[in-house]
Design an enzyme around this catalytic site. Structure first.
Site, PDB file in Angstrom:
ATOM      1  N   LYS A 115      -4.340   5.797  -9.114  1.00  0.00           N
ATOM      2  CA  LYS A 115      -4.875   4.417  -9.187  1.00  0.00           C
ATOM      3  C   LYS A 115      -5.906   4.293 -10.305  1.00  0.00           C
ATOM      4  O   LYS A 115      -6.054   3.220 -10.896  1.00  0.00           O
ATOM      5  CB  LYS A 115      -5.473   4.012  -7.845  1.00  0.00           C
ATOM      6  CG  LYS A 115      -4.412   3.881  -6.758  1.00  0.00           C
ATOM      7  CD  LYS A 115      -4.347   2.498  -6.169  1.00  0.00           C
ATOM      8  CE  LYS A 115      -3.007   2.270  -5.512  1.00  0.00           C
ATOM      9  NZ  LYS A 115      -3.051   1.965  -4.122  1.00  0.00           N
ATOM     10  N   LYS A 197       8.248   6.608  -5.786  1.00  0.00           N
ATOM     11  CA  LYS A 197       8.176   5.966  -4.465  1.00  0.00           C
ATOM     12  C   LYS A 197       8.407   4.457  -4.560  1.00  0.00           C
ATOM     13  O   LYS A 197       7.952   3.823  -5.515  1.00  0.00           O
ATOM     14  CB  LYS A 197       6.773   6.235  -3.908  1.00  0.00           C
ATOM     15  CG  LYS A 197       6.485   5.664  -2.557  1.00  0.00           C
ATOM     16  CD  LYS A 197       5.030   5.908  -2.161  1.00  0.00           C
ATOM     17  CE  LYS A 197       4.188   4.694  -2.480  1.00  0.00           C
ATOM     18  NZ  LYS A 197       2.988   4.536  -1.627  1.00  0.00           N
ATOM     19  N   LYS A 200       4.727  -1.133  -2.948  1.00  0.00           N
ATOM     20  CA  LYS A 200       4.602  -2.575  -2.783  1.00  0.00           C
ATOM     21  C   LYS A 200       3.935  -3.258  -3.961  1.00  0.00           C
ATOM     22  O   LYS A 200       3.999  -4.461  -4.096  1.00  0.00           O
ATOM     23  CB  LYS A 200       3.955  -2.971  -1.468  1.00  0.00           C
ATOM     24  CG  LYS A 200       2.730  -2.302  -0.987  1.00  0.00           C
ATOM     25  CD  LYS A 200       2.422  -2.948   0.372  1.00  0.00           C
ATOM     26  CE  LYS A 200       1.542  -2.118   1.236  1.00  0.00           C
ATOM     27  NZ  LYS A 200       0.253  -1.809   0.649  1.00  0.00           N
TER      28      LYS A 200
HETATM   29  N1  AQP Z   1       8.207   4.311  -0.157  1.00  0.00           N
HETATM   30  C1  AQP Z   1       7.750   4.626   1.042  1.00  0.00           C
HETATM   31  N2  AQP Z   1       8.495   5.383   1.862  1.00  0.00           N
HETATM   32  C2  AQP Z   1       8.041   5.706   3.100  1.00  0.00           C
HETATM   33  N3  AQP Z   1       6.832   5.317   3.578  1.00  0.00           N
HETATM   34  C3  AQP Z   1       6.059   4.571   2.789  1.00  0.00           C
HETATM   35  N4  AQP Z   1       4.841   4.034   2.956  1.00  0.00           N
HETATM   36  C4  AQP Z   1       4.506   3.360   1.831  1.00  0.00           C
HETATM   37  N5  AQP Z   1       5.490   3.445   0.930  1.00  0.00           N
HETATM   38  C5  AQP Z   1       6.463   4.193   1.478  1.00  0.00           C
HETATM   39  C6  AQP Z   1       4.022   4.147   4.152  1.00  0.00           C
HETATM   40  O1  AQP Z   1       3.655   2.819   4.557  1.00  0.00           O
HETATM   41  C7  AQP Z   1       2.337   2.851   5.114  1.00  0.00           C
HETATM   42  C8  AQP Z   1       1.452   1.849   4.424  1.00  0.00           C
HETATM   43  O2  AQP Z   1       1.144   2.275   3.119  1.00  0.00           O
HETATM   44  P1  AQP Z   1       0.144   1.551   2.164  1.00  0.00           P
HETATM   45  O3  AQP Z   1      -0.553   0.434   2.822  1.00  0.00           O
HETATM   46  O4  AQP Z   1      -0.679   2.567   1.424  1.00  0.00           O
HETATM   47  O5  AQP Z   1       1.109   0.922   1.143  1.00  0.00           O
HETATM   48  P2  AQP Z   1       1.910   1.484  -0.043  1.00  0.00           P
HETATM   49  O6  AQP Z   1       3.235   0.829   0.037  1.00  0.00           O
HETATM   50  O7  AQP Z   1       1.850   2.973  -0.110  1.00  0.00           O
HETATM   51  O8  AQP Z   1       1.066   0.882  -1.219  1.00  0.00           O
HETATM   52  P3  AQP Z   1       1.360   1.173  -2.727  1.00  0.00           P
HETATM   53  O9  AQP Z   1       2.793   1.011  -2.923  1.00  0.00           O
HETATM   54  O10 AQP Z   1       0.749   2.455  -3.134  1.00  0.00           O
HETATM   55  O11 AQP Z   1       0.690  -0.009  -3.417  1.00  0.00           O
HETATM   56  P4  AQP Z   1      -0.767  -0.513  -3.250  1.00  0.00           P
HETATM   57  O12 AQP Z   1      -1.600   0.674  -2.840  1.00  0.00           O
HETATM   58  O13 AQP Z   1      -1.097  -1.002  -4.609  1.00  0.00           O
HETATM   59  O14 AQP Z   1      -0.722  -1.548  -2.222  1.00  0.00           O
HETATM   60  C9  AQP Z   1       1.837   4.285   4.971  1.00  0.00           C
HETATM   61  O15 AQP Z   1       2.083   4.958   6.177  1.00  0.00           O
HETATM   62  C10 AQP Z   1       2.700   4.838   3.876  1.00  0.00           C
HETATM   63  O16 AQP Z   1       2.821   6.232   3.981  1.00  0.00           O
END
Ligand code: AQP
Length: 332
Positions: A115, A197, A200
C-alpha cells in the site's frame, strides 16, 4: 459449554467482490447455525480511513456493505453485526497494543509495503498501524477463530504475537486466535491477471466481479477472463488462469477441485468460461434482490447496526476494563 468466538470483518472500500465472498463471507455463513460458535462480524470502517475517502461516498458505501452482509444471508439474530467505529474500545485497545508493537514488525508487513508503494503520497501512520487495529478487533472479543482469506494470514500472526506478548508481560488475558483459511478459494485471483489477487480496489472493472453485478456483466467478465494458449482443463501452478476458474467453479458449487475438474473436463475454454460464469451468476442472483430490500429501508439497517453495537460494546467494555487494570491505569 462456552461458545467459541469467531470474528472477522471487511473494510468498506471499493466493492464486495467474488473474492471476498468466497474467501470470507461464504465461510462465515457456515457457522451461524452451529451452536458451538458465537460469530461477530464488523464493517471495518476505521481501517478504510488508512486510504483517503470522500466522506459522503464513504458513508453510503459503509451502509451498502452492511446491507450486503445481510443480503448474503448473515442473520443479525444469530450473529453480532456492527460497525467498528461504533465501538470505541477498538481504538482504545489499539493504543495499548501499539505500546507493545515494534516498529520493525509493523513495517515488515507485506500489505504495508504494497500500500505504501501504491499510495506514495499518503504513507500515513494508520497504514502501518493497520494490523494493530486488526489485532485489537480480534482480541477484544476473546476470539478463537478468524475466518479470512490467505492474504490476511500475516496480520493474524501479529495478532497472535501481540496476544502472547501481552499475556506474558502481565498475565493471561487474551485468547490466542487461530486463522481459519478454507482449503478451496482462500485466494481468488484477478480475472485479467491470474497471478494477482482479485482485489476490490482494482481499477480494471473486468478483473473483479462484484457480488451485485448483473448476470450480463458477470457473463461478459468471464468471457474475457485470461486463460492460456493451450486447451487443457487442468489444475496446476503453471496454469493460473484455468486453475482460478476451476477454483471459482468448485467454490460456487461447493465441490472439491477434483470433482470440478471432472465436471469441466472436455470443454473448450470458451465453454469453460461460460460454465464458470453461469455458476457465479446462479450463486449471486438471490443476493441482489435481498440487497435492494435492505438498502430501501435505512431505518431498519441502522436499527440492526445499533443492536449489534450494543452487544459488541458489552463484550468489548469488559475486555478493555480488564486490560486497563492489568497495565496499571487508575480505576475509578
Ligand atoms: N481475492 C480474494 N480471495 C479470497 N479472499 C479474499 N479476501 C479479499 N480478497 C480475497 C478476504 O476478504 C476479507 C476482507 O478483505 P479486505 O477488507 O482486506 O479486502 P480486500 O479485498 O483484501 O481489499 P483490497 O483488495 O486489498 O483492497 P483495499 O484494501 O484497497 O480495499 C479478508 O478475509 C480477505 O482475506
Amino acid at each position: 459449554m462456552e461458545k467459541k468466538i469467531i470474528y472477522s470483518g471487511i473494510q468498506p472500500t471499493g466493492l464486495v467482490t467474488l473474492g471476498n465472498y468466497i474467501g470470507a463471507l461464504q465461510n462465515w455463513l457456515k457457522f451461524q447455525d452451529d451452536e458451538n460458535y458465537q460469530c461477530i462480524y464488523s464493517i471495518a470502517d476505521l481501517h478504510s480511513l488508512t486510504v483517503r475517502q470522500v466522506p459522503a461516498e464513504f458513508r453510503n458505501r459503509a451502509l451498502s456493505f452492511f446491507a450486503q452482509y445481510l443480503a448474503c444471508g448473515l442473520d443479525p439474530q444469530k450473529n453480532i453485526m456492527y460497525f467498528q467505529s461504533h465501538v470505541h474500545e477498538h481504538a482504545e485497545l489499539t493504543w495499548i497494543l501499539n505500546c507493545i508493537t515494534y516498529i520493525g514488525e509493523a513495517s515488515r508487513m507485506t500489505q504495508f509495503k504494497e500500500k505504501s508503494q501504491k499510495h506514495p503520497d499518503n504513507i500515513n501512520m494508520g497504514l502501518m498501524d493497520y494490523p494493530v487495529l486488526m489485532a485489537a478487533d480480534i482480541l477484544l472479543y476473546n476470539t478463537a477463530l478468524v475466518p479470512v482469506g490467505v492474504d490476511q494470514k500475516q496480520h493474524l500472526e501479529i495478532a497472535r504475537d501481540l496476544a502472547i506478548r501481552f499475556n506474558n508481560a502481565y498475565s493471561p488475558t487474551f485468547t490466542v486466535p487461530e486463522p481459519l483459511i478454507s482449503k478451496v478459494g482462500a485466494k481468488i485471483m484477478s480475472l485479467q491477471n491470474p497471478t494477482a489477487k482479485m482485489s476490490k480496489s482494482d481499477t480494471n472493472a473486468n478483473a473483479t466481479v462484484s457480488i451485485l453485478d448483473s448476470e450480463d456483466d458477470i457473463m461478459r467478465k468471464f468471457k474475457k477472463a485470461v486463460t492460456d494458449s493451450d486447451n487443457e482443463i487442468r489444475f496446476g501452478e503453471d496454469k493460473p488462469g484455468v486453475s482460478n476458474l476451476i477454483t471459482i467453479y468448485a467454490s460456487c458449487k461447493s465441490i472439491s477441485i477434483d470433482d470440478a475438474v471432472k465436471e469441466l473436463q472436455g470443454l473448450s475454454y470458451a465453454s469453460l468460461k461460460e460454465a464458470v460464469g453461469a455458476s457465479v451468476a446462479e450463486l449471486l442472483a438471490p443476493i441482489k434482490s435481498r440487497y435492494n430490500d435492505f438498502m430501501n429501508d435505512k431505518e431498519q439497517l441502522l436499527a440492526i447496526a445499533k443492536n449489534g453495537q450494543e452487544q459488541a460494546s458489552y463484550i468489548a467494555r469488559k475486555t478493555l476494563r480488564k486490560v486497563y487494570k492489568k497495565v496499571g491505569l487508575v480505576q475509578l
